[in-house]
Design an enzyme around this catalytic site. Structure first.
Site, PDB file in Angstrom:
ATOM      1  NE  ARG A  97      -4.107  -1.885   2.203  1.00  0.00           N
ATOM      2  CZ  ARG A  97      -4.069  -2.270   2.653  1.00  0.00           C
ATOM      3  NH1 ARG A  97      -3.717  -2.773   3.725  1.00  0.00           N
ATOM      4  NH2 ARG A  97      -5.360  -3.495   3.122  1.00  0.00           N
ATOM      5  CE  LYS A 119       0.336  14.089 -15.051  1.00  0.00           C
ATOM      6  NZ  LYS A 119       0.750  15.179 -16.415  1.00  0.00           N
ATOM      7  CD  GLU A 161       9.504  16.802 -22.527  1.00  0.00           C
ATOM      8  OE1 GLU A 161       8.536  17.544 -22.672  1.00  0.00           O
ATOM      9  OE2 GLU A 161       8.898  15.880 -23.231  1.00  0.00           O
ATOM     10  CE  LYS A 217       6.568  17.987 -14.358  1.00  0.00           C
ATOM     11  NZ  LYS A 217       6.595  16.043 -15.312  1.00  0.00           N
ATOM     12  CD  GLU A 227      -2.191  17.331 -16.501  1.00  0.00           C
ATOM     13  OE1 GLU A 227      -1.020  16.721 -16.516  1.00  0.00           O
ATOM     14  OE2 GLU A 227      -2.384  17.347 -17.799  1.00  0.00           O
ATOM     15  NE  ARG A 231       1.972  17.411 -13.780  1.00  0.00           N
ATOM     16  CZ  ARG A 231       2.457  16.588 -12.697  1.00  0.00           C
ATOM     17  NH1 ARG A 231       2.211  16.880 -11.236  1.00  0.00           N
ATOM     18  NH2 ARG A 231       3.016  15.860 -13.082  1.00  0.00           N
ATOM     19  CG  ASN A 235       0.257  18.053 -21.802  1.00  0.00           C
ATOM     20  OD1 ASN A 235       0.899  17.184 -21.337  1.00  0.00           O
ATOM     21  ND2 ASN A 235      -1.027  18.134 -21.247  1.00  0.00           N
ATOM     22  CG  HIS A 238       4.985  17.461 -24.366  1.00  0.00           C
ATOM     23  ND1 HIS A 238       5.015  18.274 -24.850  1.00  0.00           N
ATOM     24  CD2 HIS A 238       4.855  15.896 -24.416  1.00  0.00           C
ATOM     25  CE1 HIS A 238       5.607  17.249 -24.229  1.00  0.00           C
ATOM     26  NE2 HIS A 238       5.834  16.097 -24.018  1.00  0.00           N
ATOM     27  CG  HIS A 242       0.975  12.258 -27.813  1.00  0.00           C
ATOM     28  ND1 HIS A 242       0.691  12.826 -26.274  1.00  0.00           N
ATOM     29  CD2 HIS A 242       2.250  11.814 -26.907  1.00  0.00           C
ATOM     30  CE1 HIS A 242       0.919  12.896 -25.887  1.00  0.00           C
ATOM     31  NE2 HIS A 242       2.562  12.309 -25.752  1.00  0.00           N
ATOM     32  CG  HIS A 255       7.885  11.346 -26.398  1.00  0.00           C
ATOM     33  ND1 HIS A 255       7.164  12.196 -25.869  1.00  0.00           N
ATOM     34  CD2 HIS A 255       8.565  12.617 -24.821  1.00  0.00           C
ATOM     35  CE1 HIS A 255       6.351  12.535 -25.613  1.00  0.00           C
ATOM     36  NE2 HIS A 255       7.411  13.030 -24.857  1.00  0.00           N
TER      37      HIS A 255
HETATM   38  N1  LIG Z   1       6.674  11.003 -15.359  1.00  0.00           N
HETATM   39  C1  LIG Z   1       6.791  11.519 -15.959  1.00  0.00           C
HETATM   40  O1  LIG Z   1       5.377  12.792 -15.816  1.00  0.00           O
HETATM   41  C2  LIG Z   1       7.012  11.599 -17.684  1.00  0.00           C
HETATM   42  C3  LIG Z   1       7.474  12.622 -18.054  1.00  0.00           C
HETATM   43  C4  LIG Z   1       7.775  12.866 -18.955  1.00  0.00           C
HETATM   44  C5  LIG Z   1       8.121  11.240 -19.810  1.00  0.00           C
HETATM   45  N2  LIG Z   1       7.716  10.374 -19.331  1.00  0.00           N
HETATM   46  C6  LIG Z   1       8.346   8.592 -19.111  1.00  0.00           C
HETATM   47  O2  LIG Z   1       9.393   8.856 -19.583  1.00  0.00           O
HETATM   48  C7  LIG Z   1      10.486   7.556 -20.360  1.00  0.00           C
HETATM   49  C8  LIG Z   1      11.609   7.813 -21.200  1.00  0.00           C
HETATM   50  O3  LIG Z   1      12.205   8.460 -20.307  1.00  0.00           O
HETATM   51  P1  LIG Z   1      13.401   8.344 -21.104  1.00  0.00           P
HETATM   52  O4  LIG Z   1      13.759   9.205 -22.304  1.00  0.00           O
HETATM   53  O5  LIG Z   1      14.715   8.880 -20.057  1.00  0.00           O
HETATM   54  O6  LIG Z   1      13.912   6.471 -21.578  1.00  0.00           O
HETATM   55  P2  LIG Z   1      14.478   5.569 -21.270  1.00  0.00           P
HETATM   56  O7  LIG Z   1      14.211   5.271 -19.179  1.00  0.00           O
HETATM   57  O8  LIG Z   1      14.283   4.375 -21.808  1.00  0.00           O
HETATM   58  O9  LIG Z   1      15.981   5.863 -21.534  1.00  0.00           O
HETATM   59  C9  LIG Z   1      16.516   6.159 -22.816  1.00  0.00           C
HETATM   60  C10 LIG Z   1      18.002   5.149 -22.940  1.00  0.00           C
HETATM   61  O10 LIG Z   1      18.844   5.542 -22.306  1.00  0.00           O
HETATM   62  C11 LIG Z   1      19.224   4.784 -22.160  1.00  0.00           C
HETATM   63  N3  LIG Z   1      20.224   5.654 -20.154  1.00  0.00           N
HETATM   64  C12 LIG Z   1      19.513   5.952 -19.435  1.00  0.00           C
HETATM   65  N4  LIG Z   1      20.219   6.789 -18.502  1.00  0.00           N
HETATM   66  C13 LIG Z   1      21.903   6.065 -19.454  1.00  0.00           C
HETATM   67  C14 LIG Z   1      23.015   6.728 -19.455  1.00  0.00           C
HETATM   68  N5  LIG Z   1      23.127   7.710 -18.464  1.00  0.00           N
HETATM   69  N6  LIG Z   1      23.995   6.727 -20.156  1.00  0.00           N
HETATM   70  C15 LIG Z   1      23.561   5.646 -21.275  1.00  0.00           C
HETATM   71  N7  LIG Z   1      22.393   5.398 -21.338  1.00  0.00           N
HETATM   72  C16 LIG Z   1      21.904   6.209 -20.539  1.00  0.00           C
HETATM   73  C17 LIG Z   1      17.984   3.464 -21.315  1.00  0.00           C
HETATM   74  O11 LIG Z   1      19.039   2.183 -21.160  1.00  0.00           O
HETATM   75  C18 LIG Z   1      17.142   3.243 -22.491  1.00  0.00           C
HETATM   76  O12 LIG Z   1      17.976   2.553 -23.127  1.00  0.00           O
HETATM   77  C19 LIG Z   1       8.957   7.328 -21.822  1.00  0.00           C
HETATM   78  O13 LIG Z   1       8.228   6.068 -20.766  1.00  0.00           O
HETATM   79  C20 LIG Z   1       7.425   8.265 -20.641  1.00  0.00           C
HETATM   80  O14 LIG Z   1       6.305   8.334 -20.339  1.00  0.00           O
HETATM   81  C21 LIG Z   1       7.133  10.035 -18.102  1.00  0.00           C
HETATM   82 ZN   LIG Z   2       7.100  14.793 -23.319  1.00  0.00          ZN
END
Ligand SMILES: NC(=O)c1ccc[n+]([C@@H]2O[C@H](COP(=O)([O-])OP(=O)(O)OC[C@H]3O[C@@H](n4cnc5c(N)ncnc54)[C@H](O)[C@@H]3O)[C@@H](O)[C@H]2O)c1
Ligand SMILES: [Zn+2]
Length: 356
Positions: A97, A119, A161, A217, A227, A231, A235, A238, A242, A255
């Site tokens: 929980r 999130k 971003e 942020k 949101e 917030r 987007n 975005h 998307h 992305h």
């Molecule tokens: N929660 C939120 O508010 C929010 C906001 C934006 C995005 N997201 C989510 O985030 C995800 C995308 O995040 P991301 O782009 O960080 O993706 P990710 O976690 O897949 O990382 C991208 C790639 O980089 C590699 N990597 C990570 N750290 C590294 C480092 N220090 N050196 C070399 N390689 C490294 C990972 O293994 C992966 O292959 C999506 O799933 C998206 O939905 C969430």
């Molecule tokens: Zn984004």
């Protein structure tokens, strides 16, 4: 709300964790070189991909935590990019929980965006981030050291971003960021690397920009955690992004790259609606280009042409932001002046041909 620690490297992390025995580190499997920093803690490796961002992975982690005896007082630390922090935040927020968790984000995108705001969640079948909660981490530890191994495309995805946040809130930081990331690109073109003597070129500037962006942020989330209003501004770019990610999936677009193109398209919509001028659209486009980001819809490998705008608009119509015959859109009119506007879908169809 989120306590953010920004340091040069990982050496200060132990002091932040403190002297406790019940720490469980869930870490991206690709980050083996950072494992030594977590020696002495329970280490659980995570396979990271969107395909693996599922309830099955959460179940696997719950199983691991149970087997290793994690109780309700445990601290779970997620180390990795946005995929890791999303999965770990969700797992911790439902395990027994809810137990305490913290993040060490290791991509630029996760430092400036994904790790902040609470999130979290996983995908469900074809639906991205369909299951999750909004639960805040105890703290977030960021440092440029971990970013030094990132692939340039991953770094640029985070740049998009960060620039988005500065377009919204801070014209001064926006300009500093464009200049800095453009210089980084020059450094990459000249020497094949962003690094100089093992550190990012101008690393203190990078740290400052990350800190500034993360604070914006945090502040927005503090004012509008669930949101209901402000917030949503985050987007920016975005809605188009998307649609581009969905329609142009075969191009392998990331992305953050889609967000850059999406911001340009949103600015062009604002122009067509008489809310901004062409100077702003041109400035934004040129700035994103300078930082190495794409600004045009990618070429479809099959037809060898860019995907048609008409097809993107069709995809947009299925977006969850569509409300009857309108779509809620965040349109940039100038730096620091971004509006939440209801755009009629037929207006979008009418101007589609002029958006590229
Ligand atoms: N929660 C939120 O508010 C929010 C906001 C934006 C995005 N997201 C989510 O985030 C995800 C995308 O995040 P991301 O782009 O960080 O993706 P990710 O976690 O897949 O990382 C991208 C790639 O980089 C590699 N990597 C990570 N750290 C590294 C480092 N220090 N050196 C070399 N390689 C490294 C990972 O293994 C992966 O292959 C999506 O799933 C998206 O939905 C969430
Ligand atoms: Zn984004």
């Amino acid at each position: 709300m989120n306590k953010i620690h920004i340091q040069e490297d990982l050496s200060g992390l132990r002091a932040v964790i403190g002297d406790r025995g019940d720490v469980f580190v869930i870490i991206d499997k690709n980050l083996r070189e950072f494992y030594p920093y977590f020696a002495g803690f329970q280490l659980i490796e995570l396979e990271t991909s969107e395909r693996n961002k599922t309830l099955e992975t959460v179940a696997m982690l719950v199983n691991e935590l149970l087997e290793r005896g994690a109780d309700r007082n445990a601290l779970i630390i997620g180390v990795g990019g946005g995929i890791t922090t999303d999965i770990v935040g969700f797992t911790a927020s439902v395990y027994k929980r809810g137990v305490k968790f913290a993040f060490v984000p290791t991509t630029l995108l996760s430092q400036v965006d994904a790790s902040i705001g609470g999130k979290n969640g996983v995908n469900f079948h074809a639906y991205k981030n369909m299951i999750g909660t909004i639960t805040q981490p105890q703290w977030i530890y960021m440092c440029p050291e971990v970013l030094r191994t990132l692939h340039p495309r991953e770094l640029r995805a985070g740049t998009a971003e960060a620039l988005k946040t500065f377009v919204l809130f801070d014209p001064h930081c926006y300009r500093l960021a464009v200049d800095y990331f453009a210089e980084l690109e020059e450094q990459l073109q000249k020497s094949g690397s962003y690094l100089l003597n093992g550190k990012f070129y101008g690393e203190e500037r990078l740290m400052e920009l990350i800190g500034c962006c993360a604070r914006y942020k945090c502040e927005v989330v503090e004012r509008d955690e669930f949101e209901k209003g402000e917030r949503r501004m985050l987007n920016l770019g975005h809605t188009f992004a998307h649609a581009i990610e969905k329609v142009c999936v075969s191009t392998g677009i990331m992305h953050g790259e889609a967000v850059a193109i999406g911001m340009v398209l949103a600015a062009k919509v604002a122009l067509k609606m008489g809310m901004t001028d062409s100077d702003f659209v041109e400035e934004l486009t040129a700035d994103l280009k300078r930082t190495g980001l794409p600004v045009e819809i990618p070429i479809d490998p099959q037809s060898s042409k860019p995907t048609e705008m008409r097809i993107l608009v069709e995809a947009l119509k299925k977006d969850k932001k569509v409300d009857g015959d309108h779509i809620h859109s965040i349109l940039p009119c100038a730096l620091g002046d971004v509006k939440d506007v209801n755009v009629p879908l037929n207006k979008l169809e009418e101007i589609a041909g002029d958006l590229r």
